[in-house]
Design a protein around this motif. Structure first.
Motif, mmCIF file in Angstrom:
data_model
loop_
_atom_site.group_PDB
_atom_site.id
_atom_site.type_symbol
_atom_site.label_atom_id
_atom_site.label_comp_id
_atom_site.label_asym_id
_atom_site.label_seq_id
_atom_site.Cartn_x
_atom_site.Cartn_y
_atom_site.Cartn_z
ATOM 1 N N TYR A 255 -10.687 -6.411 2.536
ATOM 2 C CA TYR A 255 -11.011 -5.591 1.365
ATOM 3 C C TYR A 255 -12.425 -5.030 1.429
ATOM 4 C CZ TYR A 255 -11.304 -4.047 -3.481
ATOM 5 O OH TYR A 255 -11.471 -3.280 -4.612
ATOM 6 N N TYR B 90 -9.966 -10.715 1.370
ATOM 7 C CA TYR B 90 -8.586 -10.368 1.027
ATOM 8 C C TYR B 90 -8.092 -9.294 1.989
ATOM 9 C CZ TYR B 90 -4.572 -8.671 -1.669
ATOM 10 O OH TYR B 90 -3.319 -8.287 -2.065
ATOM 11 N N SER C 254 -4.020 -2.547 8.537
ATOM 12 C CA SER C 254 -4.398 -3.619 7.629
ATOM 13 C C SER C 254 -5.891 -3.864 7.785
ATOM 14 C CB SER C 254 -3.608 -4.897 7.929
ATOM 15 O OG SER C 254 -3.894 -5.360 9.234
ATOM 16 N N ILE D 52 -5.230 1.111 0.154
ATOM 17 C CA ILE D 52 -6.151 0.682 -0.891
ATOM 18 C C ILE D 52 -5.961 1.596 -2.092
ATOM 19 C CG2 ILE D 52 -8.085 2.140 -0.110
ATOM 20 C CD1 ILE D 52 -9.951 -0.210 -0.888
ATOM 21 N N LEU E 287 -5.695 -6.308 3.026
ATOM 22 C CA LEU E 287 -4.782 -5.263 2.559
ATOM 23 C C LEU E 287 -3.754 -5.056 3.669
ATOM 24 C CD1 LEU E 287 -7.563 -2.926 1.154
ATOM 25 C CD2 LEU E 287 -5.907 -4.197 -0.222
ATOM 26 N N ASN F 15 -2.963 5.704 -4.390
ATOM 27 C CA ASN F 15 -2.899 5.010 -3.113
ATOM 28 C C ASN F 15 -3.573 5.837 -2.024
ATOM 29 O OD1 ASN F 15 -1.490 2.887 -4.216
ATOM 30 N ND2 ASN F 15 0.517 3.584 -3.519
#
Length: 288
Positions: free
Chosen positions: A251, A275, A248, A282, A277, A242
């Motif tokens: 992607y 998309y 946020s 990520i 995150l 991670n």
């Protein structure tokens, strides 16, 4: 551990949004063949999708064609796809020529990549895996039979493809590509089955990526198809890590932000650019 499949919601069919076709006034399929049109099209698609990088080529037939497959270039609605196999003899594949980066569509794609980077764009290049390439050169039924009856021949063919793809990655790196996208849609768990999938990771995918890891500079990153990511994880050849993004993020933007911070990413399809995150994290992939 065992390999988990990833349910892909995208297909290999290309095609260009009608609005982009009208705006650029490009002629198809010529736009798939020359670098100037490729660059215009890639940039317009990027802007239309509000993406963080341009993506080339517009199909998964580039390497197969450069190795001898006959391609139907299609049109703006249906992009390039396989037309005729090179051979029906698996042994013939042992003598296919090397990729020639100085001619054909392969050269044009590299020129377009170089131009776009010089224009300040981030450029993602699709790299196809062995079964996607073989599926253009020969009916895969012969390939599956060869794994059982002539495994030593298949091992030599895969080694040849591995060497050629590494040459391609090096050349693309030299031309300025800073995002590589590797996938093998014709070689997923749902097609190969667990046993052959594991064998391909051992024989091809893991050795390819271990060497690619040395080729890719700190100014680049490789995005793996989740099918490939899960195959590596499921065979204990890689692990997730991670990485905090602090907020946020879409992607595609997150992938660009990871250039220089990770060698491999691959939790999401490269086509799923929008998309979000949401947790600001990520997942990178670290080879073991």
């Amino acid at each position: 551990m065992s390999i988990t499949d990833f349910n892909c919601t995208y297909n290999n069919g290309a095609g260009v949004n009608e609005e982009i076709v009208q705006k650029t006034k490009l002629k198809f399929p010529d736009a798939y063949k020359n670098w100037e049109d490729m660059a215009v099209l890639a940039k317009e698609i990027k802007n239309h999708e509000d993406a963080s990088f341009c993506t080339l080529p517009f199909c998964h037939t580039l390497e197969g064609e450069a190795l001898g497959a006959v391609i139907n270039y299609g049109d703006e609605r249906i992009g390039p796809r396989g037309k005729d196999y090179l051979t029906s003899s698996i042994e013939d594949l042992l003598s296919i020529s090397e990729l020639d980066f100085s001619k054909g569509r392969l050269a044009e794609v590299l020129k377009a990549c170089s131009y776009l980077r010089q224009e300040g764009e981030n450029v993602a290049l699709y790299i196809s895996g062995p079964f996607t390439i073989l599926n253009l050169l020969i009916d895969l039924r012969y390939v599956f039979k060869a794994f059982k009856k002539s495994p030593e021949v298949m091992e030599k063919i895969l080694e040849k493809l591995r060497v050629e793809l590494l040459r391609f990655i090096r050349e693309a790196q030299n031309m300025g590509v800073n995002i590589f996208s590797y996938g093998d849609s014709s070689g997923g768990l749902n097609i190969l089955g667990p046993k052959l999938s594991e064998q391909i990771v051992e024989m091809f995918t893991y050795p390819l990526l271990k060497e690619a890891q040395q080729i890719i500079t700190d100014d680049s990153v490789m995005l793996l198809c989740p099918k490939t990511s899960f195959a590596l994880i499921g065979t204990n050849k890689a692990k997730w890590k991670n990485v905090e993004l602090k907020e946020s993020m879409k992607y595609d933007k997150a992938c660009v932000s990871m250039i220089g911070k990770a060698k491999f990413l691959g939790e999401m399809c490269i086509k799923n650019k929008n998309y979000i995150l949401k947790d600001g994290v990520i997942k990178s992939i670290e080879l073991i």
